[in-house]
Enzyme design. Structure first.
Site, PDB file in Angstrom:
ATOM      1  N   GLU A  82      10.457  -6.846  -3.626  1.00  0.00           N
ATOM      2  CA  GLU A  82       9.270  -6.298  -4.291  1.00  0.00           C
ATOM      3  C   GLU A  82       8.006  -6.825  -3.584  1.00  0.00           C
ATOM      4  O   GLU A  82       7.913  -8.006  -3.236  1.00  0.00           O
ATOM      5  CB  GLU A  82       9.312  -6.735  -5.758  1.00  0.00           C
ATOM      6  CG  GLU A  82       8.451  -5.913  -6.686  1.00  0.00           C
ATOM      7  CD  GLU A  82       7.002  -6.348  -6.674  1.00  0.00           C
ATOM      8  OE1 GLU A  82       6.127  -5.474  -6.778  1.00  0.00           O
ATOM      9  OE2 GLU A  82       6.736  -7.550  -6.521  1.00  0.00           O
ATOM     10  N   ASP A 105       2.411   3.664  -3.921  1.00  0.00           N
ATOM     11  CA  ASP A 105       2.535   4.421  -5.180  1.00  0.00           C
ATOM     12  C   ASP A 105       1.200   4.333  -5.912  1.00  0.00           C
ATOM     13  O   ASP A 105       0.694   3.235  -6.145  1.00  0.00           O
ATOM     14  CB  ASP A 105       3.656   3.834  -6.038  1.00  0.00           C
ATOM     15  CG  ASP A 105       5.033   4.119  -5.451  1.00  0.00           C
ATOM     16  OD1 ASP A 105       5.107   4.871  -4.456  1.00  0.00           O
ATOM     17  OD2 ASP A 105       6.032   3.590  -5.967  1.00  0.00           O
ATOM     18  N   LYS A 109      -1.418   7.273 -13.972  1.00  0.00           N
ATOM     19  CA  LYS A 109      -1.734   7.254 -15.411  1.00  0.00           C
ATOM     20  C   LYS A 109      -2.752   6.154 -15.698  1.00  0.00           C
ATOM     21  O   LYS A 109      -2.664   5.060 -15.112  1.00  0.00           O
ATOM     22  CB  LYS A 109      -0.467   6.992 -16.233  1.00  0.00           C
ATOM     23  CG  LYS A 109       0.437   8.193 -16.320  1.00  0.00           C
ATOM     24  CD  LYS A 109       1.585   7.900 -17.265  1.00  0.00           C
ATOM     25  CE  LYS A 109       2.604   9.017 -17.208  1.00  0.00           C
ATOM     26  NZ  LYS A 109       3.883   8.647 -17.797  1.00  0.00           N
ATOM     27  N   ASP A 142      -4.087   8.692  -0.271  1.00  0.00           N
ATOM     28  CA  ASP A 142      -4.699   9.992  -0.580  1.00  0.00           C
ATOM     29  C   ASP A 142      -5.307   9.953  -1.980  1.00  0.00           C
ATOM     30  O   ASP A 142      -5.918  10.915  -2.407  1.00  0.00           O
ATOM     31  CB  ASP A 142      -3.644  11.109  -0.522  1.00  0.00           C
ATOM     32  CG  ASP A 142      -2.700  11.022  -1.701  1.00  0.00           C
ATOM     33  OD1 ASP A 142      -2.103   9.935  -1.893  1.00  0.00           O
ATOM     34  OD2 ASP A 142      -2.579  12.004  -2.459  1.00  0.00           O
TER      35      ASP A 142
HETATM   36  C1  LIG Z   1       4.717   6.752  -1.418  1.00  0.00           C
HETATM   37  S1  LIG Z   1       5.911   5.835  -0.546  1.00  0.00           S
HETATM   38  C2  LIG Z   1       5.138   5.538   1.046  1.00  0.00           C
HETATM   39  C3  LIG Z   1       6.134   5.155   2.102  1.00  0.00           C
HETATM   40  C4  LIG Z   1       5.522   4.900   3.489  1.00  0.00           C
HETATM   41  N1  LIG Z   1       4.608   3.761   3.468  1.00  0.00           N
HETATM   42  C5  LIG Z   1       4.805   6.132   3.968  1.00  0.00           C
HETATM   43  O1  LIG Z   1       3.569   6.117   3.983  1.00  0.00           O
HETATM   44  O2  LIG Z   1       5.501   7.099   4.339  1.00  0.00           O
HETATM   45  C6  LIG Z   1       5.805   4.240  -1.301  1.00  0.00           C
HETATM   46  C7  LIG Z   1       6.955   3.348  -0.889  1.00  0.00           C
HETATM   47  O3  LIG Z   1       6.732   2.059  -1.405  1.00  0.00           O
HETATM   48  C8  LIG Z   1       7.909   1.606  -2.046  1.00  0.00           C
HETATM   49  N2  LIG Z   1       7.453   0.727  -3.116  1.00  0.00           N
HETATM   50  C9  LIG Z   1       6.705   1.067  -4.181  1.00  0.00           C
HETATM   51  N3  LIG Z   1       6.428   0.006  -4.921  1.00  0.00           N
HETATM   52  C10 LIG Z   1       7.029  -1.036  -4.320  1.00  0.00           C
HETATM   53  C11 LIG Z   1       7.101  -2.419  -4.616  1.00  0.00           C
HETATM   54  N4  LIG Z   1       6.497  -2.927  -5.687  1.00  0.00           N
HETATM   55  N5  LIG Z   1       7.803  -3.221  -3.787  1.00  0.00           N
HETATM   56  C12 LIG Z   1       8.411  -2.711  -2.688  1.00  0.00           C
HETATM   57  N6  LIG Z   1       8.373  -1.410  -2.358  1.00  0.00           N
HETATM   58  C13 LIG Z   1       7.694  -0.584  -3.157  1.00  0.00           C
HETATM   59  C14 LIG Z   1       8.583   2.856  -2.554  1.00  0.00           C
HETATM   60  O4  LIG Z   1       9.962   2.677  -2.761  1.00  0.00           O
HETATM   61  C15 LIG Z   1       8.279   3.822  -1.433  1.00  0.00           C
HETATM   62  O5  LIG Z   1       9.234   3.784  -0.411  1.00  0.00           O
END
Ligand SMILES: C[S@@+](CC[C@H](N)C(=O)[O-])C[C@H]1O[C@@H](n2cnc3c(N)ncnc32)[C@H](O)[C@@H]1O
Length: 199
Positions: A82, A105, A109, A142
């Site tokens: 994480e 992410d 919300k 974005d």
């Molecule tokens: C929207 S995707 C973007 C992936 C990549 N950085 C891209 O721009 O193509 C967000 C990524 O972050 C990972 N992720 C989200 N929250 C996370 C966290 N707290 N710890 C580790 N990974 C996380 C998700 O599983 C996902 O693969």
């Protein structure tokens, strides 16, 4: 050196040599690296630097590790963990030259805004701790509210971070998978870059 990096102990700060043996090489971290397109593109372009991807989803970790192995990149590894914990507690102090947070992410919300990494003291304190003097944090999103939260968080830490220009094509920086999807949908990508100052 296996492409997947698993810490021997998840409850203490790592030493730099556990991740990559040569501490004279710059270390860059890609948080939430997804399928690994960015990190493998960077590692192939910069054989003189080391790259660690951090990703919590197993399928994406496996995809990234396959890319690293297929391209025989000895300067890239992926860790399943994480992000906030990794930055806040696990990565070594003063070890990271650049930390990339690309299309995180957005937690759109209203009540979920505290979950955005850039709103978490654990993450911001950890970022200051792990970056080397003059190290950089690079963000692309974005999501306008996420971007505004980041600007506000870093403005409140002017004694720790200073914002740098980031003109298009300033340096090699591959488009990520999610960024390409958003661009194809006509969305605007916001980007910002900060340098760590002081101690
Ligand atoms: C929207 S995707 C973007 C992936 C990549 N950085 C891209 O721009 O193509 C967000 C990524 O972050 C990972 N992720 C989200 N929250 C996370 C966290 N707290 N710890 C580790 N990974 C996380 C998700 O599983 C996902 O693969």
């Amino acid at each position: 050196m296996p492409a997947i990096f698993t810490p021997s102990d998840h409850f203490r700060e790592l030493s730099r040599t556990e991740i990559f043996p040569d501490t004279s090489r710059p270390l860059e971290v890609d948080l939430g690296c997804g399928d690994g397109t960015f990190i493998t593109g960077m590692a192939a372009h910069h054989p003189e630097r080391d790259f660690l991807g951090v990703e919590r989803m197993l399928g994406r970790v496996v995809k990234t590790s396959r890319k690293i192995e297929q391209q025989q990149l000895h300067n890239a590894r992926i860790m399943r963990l994480e992000s906030a914990y990794t930055v806040g507690w696990l990565l070594p102090t003063a070890s990271v030259s650049r930390l990339h947070l690309l299309c995180p992410d957005p937690w759109p919300k209203k009540g979920h805004a505290p979950r955005r990494l850039v709103n978490q003291a654990e993450f911001l304190d950890g970022l200051f701790r792990i970056l080397v003097d003059g190290g950089e944090f690079l963000l692309k999103t974005d999501d306008q509210p996420y971007f505004e939260d980041a600007l506000a968080s870093f403005s409140a830490r002017e004694h720790q971070f200073t914002r740098l220009d980031w003109p298009a094509d300033a340096f090699f920086y591959p488009t990520t998978d999610f960024e390409q999807d958003w661009l194809n949908m006509g969305r605007t990508i916001h980007r910002a870059r900060w340098r760590r100052i002081g101690r």
